[in-house]
Write a protein that holds these residues in place. Sequence first.
Motif, PDB file in Angstrom:
ATOM      1  N   THR A 109      10.117   4.635 -12.097  1.00  0.00           N
ATOM      2  CA  THR A 109      10.708   4.459 -13.413  1.00  0.00           C
ATOM      3  C   THR A 109      12.199   4.247 -13.189  1.00  0.00           C
ATOM      4  OG1 THR A 109      11.200   6.811 -13.674  1.00  0.00           O
ATOM      5  CG2 THR A 109       9.029   6.050 -14.444  1.00  0.00           C
ATOM      6  N   ALA A 110      12.918   3.882 -14.225  1.00  0.00           N
ATOM      7  CA  ALA A 110      14.364   3.719 -14.086  1.00  0.00           C
ATOM      8  C   ALA A 110      15.024   5.045 -13.692  1.00  0.00           C
ATOM      9  CB  ALA A 110      14.965   3.184 -15.379  1.00  0.00           C
ATOM     10  N   GLU A 111      14.421   6.139 -14.100  1.00  0.00           N
ATOM     11  CA  GLU A 111      15.004   7.454 -13.771  1.00  0.00           C
ATOM     12  C   GLU A 111      14.838   7.799 -12.290  1.00  0.00           C
ATOM     13  OE1 GLU A 111      14.130   7.235 -17.983  1.00  0.00           O
ATOM     14  OE2 GLU A 111      12.744   7.160 -16.313  1.00  0.00           O
ATOM     15  N   ASN A 112      13.634   7.570 -11.723  1.00  0.00           N
ATOM     16  CA  ASN A 112      13.408   8.024 -10.335  1.00  0.00           C
ATOM     17  C   ASN A 112      13.718   6.962  -9.289  1.00  0.00           C
ATOM     18  OD1 ASN A 112      11.116   6.375 -10.251  1.00  0.00           O
ATOM     19  ND2 ASN A 112       9.678   8.081 -10.421  1.00  0.00           N
ATOM     20  N   TYR A 113      13.884   5.702  -9.644  1.00  0.00           N
ATOM     21  CA  TYR A 113      14.162   4.636  -8.669  1.00  0.00           C
ATOM     22  C   TYR A 113      15.463   4.904  -7.911  1.00  0.00           C
ATOM     23  CZ  TYR A 113      14.915   0.024  -6.652  1.00  0.00           C
ATOM     24  OH  TYR A 113      15.134  -1.011  -5.793  1.00  0.00           O
ATOM     25  N   TYR A 114      16.498   5.301  -8.625  1.00  0.00           N
ATOM     26  CA  TYR A 114      17.817   5.438  -8.017  1.00  0.00           C
ATOM     27  C   TYR A 114      18.003   6.767  -7.280  1.00  0.00           C
ATOM     28  CZ  TYR A 114      18.630   1.367 -10.828  1.00  0.00           C
ATOM     29  OH  TYR A 114      18.549   0.111 -11.359  1.00  0.00           O
ATOM     30  N   ARG A 115      17.083   7.673  -7.402  1.00  0.00           N
ATOM     31  CA  ARG A 115      17.169   8.959  -6.686  1.00  0.00           C
ATOM     32  C   ARG A 115      16.725   8.851  -5.245  1.00  0.00           C
ATOM     33  NH1 ARG A 115      13.812  12.432 -10.420  1.00  0.00           N
ATOM     34  NH2 ARG A 115      14.360  11.288 -12.257  1.00  0.00           N
TER      35      ARG A 115
ATOM     36  N   TRP B  74       0.825  -1.209   0.000  1.00  0.00           N
ATOM     37  CA  TRP B  74       0.000   0.000   0.000  1.00  0.00           C
ATOM     38  C   TRP B  74       0.865   1.268   0.000  1.00  0.00           C
ATOM     39  CZ3 TRP B  74       0.525  -3.658   3.670  1.00  0.00           C
ATOM     40  CH2 TRP B  74       1.180  -3.302   4.843  1.00  0.00           C
ATOM     41  N   GLU B  75       2.157   1.135   0.267  1.00  0.00           N
ATOM     42  CA  GLU B  75       3.051   2.290   0.261  1.00  0.00           C
ATOM     43  C   GLU B  75       3.860   2.385  -1.030  1.00  0.00           C
ATOM     44  OE1 GLU B  75       5.519   1.815   3.717  1.00  0.00           O
ATOM     45  OE2 GLU B  75       3.918   2.483   5.065  1.00  0.00           O
ATOM     46  N   TRP B  76       3.752   1.393  -1.898  1.00  0.00           N
ATOM     47  CA  TRP B  76       4.561   1.393  -3.105  1.00  0.00           C
ATOM     48  C   TRP B  76       4.179   2.550  -4.006  1.00  0.00           C
ATOM     49  CZ3 TRP B  76       4.367  -4.453  -4.792  1.00  0.00           C
ATOM     50  CH2 TRP B  76       5.090  -5.204  -3.865  1.00  0.00           C
ATOM     51  N   ARG B  77       5.192   3.191  -4.531  1.00  0.00           N
ATOM     52  CA  ARG B  77       4.989   4.256  -5.503  1.00  0.00           C
ATOM     53  C   ARG B  77       5.392   3.731  -6.872  1.00  0.00           C
ATOM     54  NH1 ARG B  77       8.386   8.788  -2.541  1.00  0.00           N
ATOM     55  NH2 ARG B  77       9.756   7.011  -2.485  1.00  0.00           N
ATOM     56  N   TYR B  78       4.998   4.447  -7.875  1.00  0.00           N
ATOM     57  CA  TYR B  78       5.390   4.063  -9.222  1.00  0.00           C
ATOM     58  C   TYR B  78       6.818   4.531  -9.462  1.00  0.00           C
ATOM     59  CZ  TYR B  78       5.614   3.741 -14.249  1.00  0.00           C
ATOM     60  OH  TYR B  78       5.997   3.420 -15.527  1.00  0.00           O
TER      61      TYR B  78
END
Length: 184
Positions: free
Chosen positions: A177-183, A171-175
């Motif tokens: 992308t490869a760009e925002n995952y590593y930030r 329920w806390e998972w956000r969407y």
Amino acid sequence: MTSFVQNTVHGLKSLLDQNGVIRILGSEGEITDALVTFSGSGASQSDIRAFETHHQLSLPDDYKKFLTLHNGARIFDSLLDGVNIGGGLHLFNIKEIDTELKDEELYEDVSGIPIGHLLEECDLMIDRDRLKEGDPNYLYLLEDGLEYKPLDLNFEIFLDRYVMCHGQPFWEWRYYTAENYYRI
């Protein structure tokens, strides 16, 4: 509406070893062992009716189905070197719910029925008002006794997703992308 609680419970139980341990694959390839324990027996229909009568409420059918299968459970408690360190989902039995409801101070600002502890940080709650209105999205989280947050789910969908996600807080998972995952 057909309840699939029984299928979820039986499916999970089929994956456990003789000690109730399941090896799970977590985020970023982490492999861990978790412990799953169910009460030996379910609650009787008369025990459930007595609870409902005493508290002047009617529990949802999918949740009652779970109680008749197993009157309480611990799902995905973490094991560290074979030692249970908790952290999973503790679904209360009827007596534990009754005990929790007696702590009126804790639940005075919410219209909820505590049915479990989740990740040892919050309570899993059935919202009485939504239940009375016939709203099927009756599950809430009470985090740290302060924030009452809707999950927009019923019990069987919550349990099914929790099992499929191996106890991760879906329920806390956000969407990502490869760009925002590593930030993060």
